[in-house]
Enzyme design. Structure first.
Site, PDB file in Angstrom:
ATOM      1  N   SER A 163     -41.849   9.375  37.323  1.00 40.04           N
ATOM      2  CA  SER A 163     -40.927  10.319  36.671  1.00 40.04           C
ATOM      3  C   SER A 163     -39.872  10.881  37.618  1.00 40.04           C
ATOM      4  CB  SER A 163     -41.701  11.470  36.013  1.00 40.04           C
ATOM      5  OG  SER A 163     -42.606  10.965  35.047  1.00 40.04           O
ATOM      6  N   GLY A 222     -41.742   4.104  40.651  1.00 37.06           N
ATOM      7  CA  GLY A 222     -42.887   4.522  39.854  1.00 37.06           C
ATOM      8  C   GLY A 222     -42.589   4.620  38.369  1.00 37.06           C
ATOM      9  N   HIS A 223     -43.663   4.677  37.579  1.00 38.23           N
ATOM     10  CA  HIS A 223     -43.545   4.641  36.114  1.00 38.23           C
ATOM     11  C   HIS A 223     -42.755   5.830  35.580  1.00 38.23           C
ATOM     12  CE1 HIS A 223     -47.775   6.737  35.864  1.00 38.23           C
ATOM     13  NE2 HIS A 223     -46.936   7.368  36.650  1.00 38.23           N
ATOM     14  N   GLY A 224     -41.892   5.525  34.615  1.00 37.31           N
ATOM     15  CA  GLY A 224     -41.110   6.568  33.958  1.00 37.31           C
ATOM     16  C   GLY A 224     -39.958   7.104  34.776  1.00 37.31           C
ATOM     17  N   ARG A 240     -43.604  -0.212  34.710  1.00 35.27           N
ATOM     18  CA  ARG A 240     -43.358   0.217  33.333  1.00 35.27           C
ATOM     19  C   ARG A 240     -43.835   1.655  33.158  1.00 35.27           C
ATOM     20  NH1 ARG A 240     -44.346  -3.788  30.675  1.00 35.27           N
ATOM     21  NH2 ARG A 240     -44.570  -2.946  28.564  1.00 35.27           N
TER      22      ARG A 240
END
Length: 349
Positions: free
Chosen positions: A255, A235-237, A214
């Site tokens: 990201s 990975g997140h984002g 998340r």
């Protein structure tokens, strides 16, 4: 079924005995006299002449062989369709197992199969014809579309949204906390709240033990038709486009932005905040820490253009030989230089 019937169902041109009975589908080296196989890669063309298979799925312009052929524009896809005609996966009837724990506020669509020890939290909404096998857990506020299929021990964390025809294989985790930590004034790592959900489009497959984290803020997004292989880390984002393949043990740092129709082969690494354009191919064990324009093929770590990488690898194998040659040249130059110096000294005297 008879070979002629198979050809009709696949839309293939049959060259051979239409009444020949076939019972299954196998690889070209294992197929027997009642089974169908395929050749999609020209380098395996020679095996088609040796196979014991009843018939071979081949491209339209494949040379004639002794065995019957089913000629079609995309033999690999036709092979997968043939597999689905002969192999029938387990069928799970609608119903809720008595050991399942379902919050009263959850909404479950028609025709759902809810297996043993499934846990469905408050506010969850599940579309029609879902299948949740034993020990699947859906955290509060999860939304999943129609024909959702979650194998045993798959987990979807709070607030995540999944589209129609999404499949989660065993141990897949969608929406676990991203790896976000910040140092406090004492130099200690403190966890950053991971507030953003994961949003997964239609027709996405997430294979065994893959993790899609998340986001800290915003959302982690997986586009329609994308396939995420075993042991992948998103990975997140991060944002992944449509119809992209992310192969086993690939890691996307936070990201990352991945375009449409990208292929990330096994053990590829993408550094944080990097963008990979549409149609890019990163070959196995490549790693990039920079943006990659659309349409590129990248190899190596650090990654660079595949054609240059192929030449560099060829030269790399010759480095010991080239080093010896360089040593010999340097010795000859040194001897020549010493000889010139001695000659000049003799002339000056």
């Amino acid at each position: 079924m008879r070979l002629g019937d198979l050809a009709k169902q696949l839309g293939a041109e049959l060259r051979g005995d239409a009444d020949l009975e076939v019972t299954g589908v196998k690889g070209i080296e294992e197929a027997g006299p009642t089974e169908v196989t395929f050749v999609a890669n020209p380098k395996y063309g020679g095996l088609a002449r040796k196979t014991k298979a009843a018939a071979v799925l081949v491209d339209l312009d494949f040379p004639e062989i002794e065995r019957a052929t089913l000629r079609i524009r995309n033999p690999y896809y036709a092979f997968s369709r043939a597999l689905s005609l002969f192999y029938q996966p387990p069928c799970y009837s609608a119903g809720i197992h008595p050991t399942a724990v379902i919050d009263p506020s959850a909404e479950i669509g028609d025709g759902a199969h809810i297996g043993a020890y499934v846990v469905i939290g408050p506010g969850v909404r599940i579309g029609p014809h879902a299948t949740l096998l034993p020990h699947v857990v859906l955290y509060p506020g999860v939304r999943v579309g129609s024909h959702f299929f979650a194998h045993a021990h798959a987990v979807v964390r709070e607030g995540c949204e999944l589209g129609d025809h999404v499949t989660l294989e065993n141990g897949a985790i969608v929406g676990a906390d991203g790896f976000g930590f910040a140092k406090n004034d004492l130099g200690q790592w403190e966890k950053i709240p991971q507030s953003g959900p994961v949003r997964v489009g239609d027709r996405v497959d997430v294979q065994a033990n893959a993790c899609i984290d998340r986001a800290t803020v915003g959302a982690t997004e997986i586009g329609e038709g994308t396939k995420v292989d075993n042991l992948v880390q998103v990975g997140h984002g991060s944002r992944v486009g449509n119809d992209t393949l992310i192969c086993a043990q690939t890691g996307l740092a936070g990201s990352s932005v991945i375009g449409n129709n990208v292929i990330l082969a096994g053990q590829v690494g993408i550094a944080g905040h990097c963008s990979v354009g549409d149609g890019v191919i990163l070959t196995a064990q490549s790693a990039v820490s920079h943006d990659v324009p659309a349409g590129k093929m990248i190899s190596g770590s650090p990654g660079f253009d595949n054609r240059i990488w192929l030449r560099a690898v060829a030269i790399f194998q010759r480095l010991p030989e080239l080093l010896k040659r360089l040593d010999r040249v340097e010795k000859k130059l040194a001897e020549h230089e010493s000889s010139n110096i001695a000659e000049k000294v003799g002339q000056s005297q």
